[in-house]
Design an enzyme around this catalytic site. Structure first.
Site, PDB file in Angstrom:
ATOM      1  N   LYS A  65      69.974  57.345   2.883  1.00 34.35           N
ATOM      2  CA  LYS A  65      71.440  57.266   2.741  1.00 34.35           C
ATOM      3  C   LYS A  65      71.870  57.643   1.317  1.00 34.35           C
ATOM      4  O   LYS A  65      72.856  58.349   1.136  1.00 34.35           O
ATOM      5  CB  LYS A  65      71.944  55.850   3.076  1.00 34.35           C
ATOM      6  CG  LYS A  65      71.591  55.387   4.484  1.00 34.35           C
ATOM      7  CD  LYS A  65      72.284  54.091   4.863  1.00 34.35           C
ATOM      8  CE  LYS A  65      71.938  52.898   4.005  1.00 34.35           C
ATOM      9  NZ  LYS A  65      70.517  52.462   4.070  1.00 34.35           N
ATOM     10  N   ARG A 108      77.823  45.396   5.889  1.00 37.02           N
ATOM     11  CA  ARG A 108      76.533  45.041   6.479  1.00 37.02           C
ATOM     12  C   ARG A 108      76.695  43.959   7.530  1.00 37.02           C
ATOM     13  O   ARG A 108      75.735  43.642   8.237  1.00 37.02           O
ATOM     14  CB  ARG A 108      75.595  44.545   5.399  1.00 37.02           C
ATOM     15  CG  ARG A 108      74.744  45.664   4.761  1.00 37.02           C
ATOM     16  CD  ARG A 108      73.898  45.003   3.765  1.00 37.02           C
ATOM     17  NE  ARG A 108      72.668  45.495   3.338  1.00 37.02           N
ATOM     18  CZ  ARG A 108      72.465  46.339   2.331  1.00 37.02           C
ATOM     19  NH1 ARG A 108      73.460  46.951   1.754  1.00 37.02           N
ATOM     20  NH2 ARG A 108      71.262  46.600   1.917  1.00 37.02           N
ATOM     21  N   ARG A 160      59.160  55.082  -2.882  1.00 41.16           N
ATOM     22  CA  ARG A 160      60.428  55.294  -3.594  1.00 41.16           C
ATOM     23  C   ARG A 160      60.341  54.857  -5.058  1.00 41.16           C
ATOM     24  O   ARG A 160      59.873  53.768  -5.355  1.00 41.16           O
ATOM     25  CB  ARG A 160      61.544  54.531  -2.878  1.00 41.16           C
ATOM     26  CG  ARG A 160      62.903  54.710  -3.541  1.00 41.16           C
ATOM     27  CD  ARG A 160      64.020  54.372  -2.611  1.00 41.16           C
ATOM     28  NE  ARG A 160      64.193  52.944  -2.388  1.00 41.16           N
ATOM     29  CZ  ARG A 160      65.169  52.429  -1.638  1.00 41.16           C
ATOM     30  NH1 ARG A 160      66.037  53.227  -1.045  1.00 41.16           N
ATOM     31  NH2 ARG A 160      65.269  51.131  -1.470  1.00 41.16           N
ATOM     32  N   ARG A 189      61.995  49.846  -7.583  1.00 45.56           N
ATOM     33  CA  ARG A 189      62.996  48.785  -7.445  1.00 45.56           C
ATOM     34  C   ARG A 189      62.307  47.456  -7.220  1.00 45.56           C
ATOM     35  O   ARG A 189      61.321  47.386  -6.491  1.00 45.56           O
ATOM     36  CB  ARG A 189      63.915  49.108  -6.258  1.00 45.56           C
ATOM     37  CG  ARG A 189      65.179  49.816  -6.666  1.00 45.56           C
ATOM     38  CD  ARG A 189      65.968  50.265  -5.485  1.00 45.56           C
ATOM     39  NE  ARG A 189      66.295  49.200  -4.534  1.00 45.56           N
ATOM     40  CZ  ARG A 189      67.135  49.346  -3.524  1.00 45.56           C
ATOM     41  NH1 ARG A 189      67.740  50.513  -3.348  1.00 45.56           N
ATOM     42  NH2 ARG A 189      67.388  48.366  -2.691  1.00 45.56           N
ATOM     43  N   ARG A 204      63.803  42.432   4.182  1.00 45.01           N
ATOM     44  CA  ARG A 204      65.026  43.257   4.297  1.00 45.01           C
ATOM     45  C   ARG A 204      65.104  43.920   5.664  1.00 45.01           C
ATOM     46  O   ARG A 204      66.180  44.042   6.249  1.00 45.01           O
ATOM     47  CB  ARG A 204      65.046  44.319   3.194  1.00 45.01           C
ATOM     48  CG  ARG A 204      65.335  43.706   1.818  1.00 45.01           C
ATOM     49  CD  ARG A 204      64.858  44.594   0.694  1.00 45.01           C
ATOM     50  NE  ARG A 204      65.593  45.831   0.559  1.00 45.01           N
ATOM     51  CZ  ARG A 204      65.081  46.933   0.015  1.00 45.01           C
ATOM     52  NH1 ARG A 204      63.833  46.970  -0.410  1.00 45.01           N
ATOM     53  NH2 ARG A 204      65.818  48.011  -0.105  1.00 45.01           N
TER      54      ARG A 204
HETATM   55  P1  AMP Z   1      70.672  48.186  -1.066  1.00 46.60           P
HETATM   56  O1  AMP Z   1      70.497  48.948  -2.327  1.00 46.60           O
HETATM   57  O2  AMP Z   1      71.842  48.649  -0.254  1.00 46.60           O
HETATM   58  O3  AMP Z   1      69.400  48.098  -0.263  1.00 46.60           O
HETATM   59  O4  AMP Z   1      71.042  46.670  -1.493  1.00 46.60           O
HETATM   60  C1  AMP Z   1      70.159  45.905  -2.295  1.00 46.60           C
HETATM   61  C2  AMP Z   1      70.503  44.435  -2.142  1.00 46.60           C
HETATM   62  O5  AMP Z   1      71.853  44.182  -2.605  1.00 46.60           O
HETATM   63  C3  AMP Z   1      70.500  43.905  -0.719  1.00 46.60           C
HETATM   64  O6  AMP Z   1      69.182  43.541  -0.288  1.00 46.60           O
HETATM   65  C4  AMP Z   1      71.420  42.687  -0.847  1.00 46.60           C
HETATM   66  O7  AMP Z   1      70.780  41.593  -1.488  1.00 46.60           O
HETATM   67  C5  AMP Z   1      72.509  43.202  -1.794  1.00 46.60           C
HETATM   68  N1  AMP Z   1      73.604  43.864  -1.062  1.00 46.60           N
HETATM   69  C6  AMP Z   1      73.979  45.177  -1.146  1.00 46.60           C
HETATM   70  N2  AMP Z   1      75.017  45.444  -0.348  1.00 46.60           N
HETATM   71  C7  AMP Z   1      75.323  44.279   0.273  1.00 46.60           C
HETATM   72  C8  AMP Z   1      76.294  43.908   1.253  1.00 46.60           C
HETATM   73  N3  AMP Z   1      77.160  44.801   1.765  1.00 46.60           N
HETATM   74  N4  AMP Z   1      76.324  42.617   1.661  1.00 46.60           N
HETATM   75  C9  AMP Z   1      75.468  41.691   1.165  1.00 46.60           C
HETATM   76  N5  AMP Z   1      74.511  41.991   0.260  1.00 46.60           N
HETATM   77  C10 AMP Z   1      74.421  43.265  -0.189  1.00 46.60           C
END
Ligand code: AMP
Length: 235
Positions: A18, A93, A132, A163, A174
């Site tokens: 994405k 989400r 990654r 990360r 996750r």
């Molecule tokens: P991502 O980079 O999108 O995988 O997000 C990394 C982490 O940020 C996730 O595992 C959550 O802990 C938090 N996070 C990001 N976006 C959201 C969201 N829309 N709602 C809740 N937590 C989020």
């Protein structure tokens, strides 16, 4: 012809590409990418109050609260660079977040989103996430072929890092969370402007499919002349 605003929502598991596609589309459409994960990571790095509040939750692979993330997105979408729309990566989400977004777009006179759901099998996701690496300076994402601790960013030469949440235990958490929450979100969007993307193909193939979908998917809100920017690529 009046220029049209586009709001694009990327759904899909972590590692489905994405971020890569959002960056490409942003350059083509001239609208910003709003990655909630990236915003939270930056907040955590800066040591701000928000960062301190979310750091632990992120490291565990859980979601931060709907109220908190809705507030972050509300504040971000009100900035003028979103007047022509935006690409939302990682938000919403949950159905509660989707409802909050719906109200916000309405208040900001932005169109309903085009929802693109990236689909990728779990074994591919784990493989991609374990490869990654990210540039700590500019956020560019890379896939390394072998475990290589000396790979550098092609843009600014920074040493690439993994990360904190791309470790096997957090990846598992996750993915579980993703699978338990995504069905309700897909149910919410399925009857709307919703499209599924086969994310196992090469980034170029996926880009072409996104362009094809967006060409056929007319956004509905005209942008006031004062906010018009370059959106001709999907016209
Ligand atoms: P991502 O980079 O999108 O995988 O997000 C990394 C982490 O940020 C996730 O595992 C959550 O802990 C938090 N996070 C990001 N976006 C959201 C969201 N829309 N709602 C809740 N937590 C989020």
């Amino acid at each position: 012809m009046p220029k049209l605003a586009s709001v694009i929502v990327f759904l899909g598991p972590p590692g489905a590409g994405k971020g890569t596609q959002a960056a490409r589309l942003s350059a083509t459409l001239g609208i910003p990418v709003i990655s909630t994960g990236e915003m939270l990571r930056q907040a955590a790095q800066s040591g701000s109050e928000l960062g301190k509040a979310v750091e632990g939750v992120m490291a565990s692979g859980h979601l931060v609260s709907d109220d908190l993330i809705n507030e972050v997105v509300d504040e971000r979408l009100r900035r003028s660079d979103c007047n022509s729309g935006c690409i939302l990566d990682g938000y919403p989400r949950t159905v509660s977040q989707a409802l909050s977004l719906e109200g916000l777009l309405d208040r900001l006179n932005l169109p309903e989103p085009v929802v693109l759901n990236f689909q990728l099998a779990s074994d591919k996701i784990v493989e991609r996430l374990s490869r990654r690496r990210q540039c700590p300076q500019c956020g560019a994402s890379y896939s390394v072929k072998h475990h290589n601790n000396s790979a550098r960013c092609e843009r600014d030469g920074s040493l690439l890092t993994r990360r904190a949440d791309d470790n096997p235990e957090t990846i598992r958490q996750r993915l579980e969370l993703y699978h338990s929450t995504s069905a309700a979100l897909v149910d919410f969007y399925r009857s709307r402007n919703y499209h599924e993307i086969r994310a196992s193909r090469t980034p170029s193939h996926v880009s072409r499919e996104l362009t094809r979908i967006l060409r056929g998917s007319r956004p509905v809100t005209a942008i006031p002349a004062v906010h018009q920017t370059v959106l001709s690529a999907t016209a």
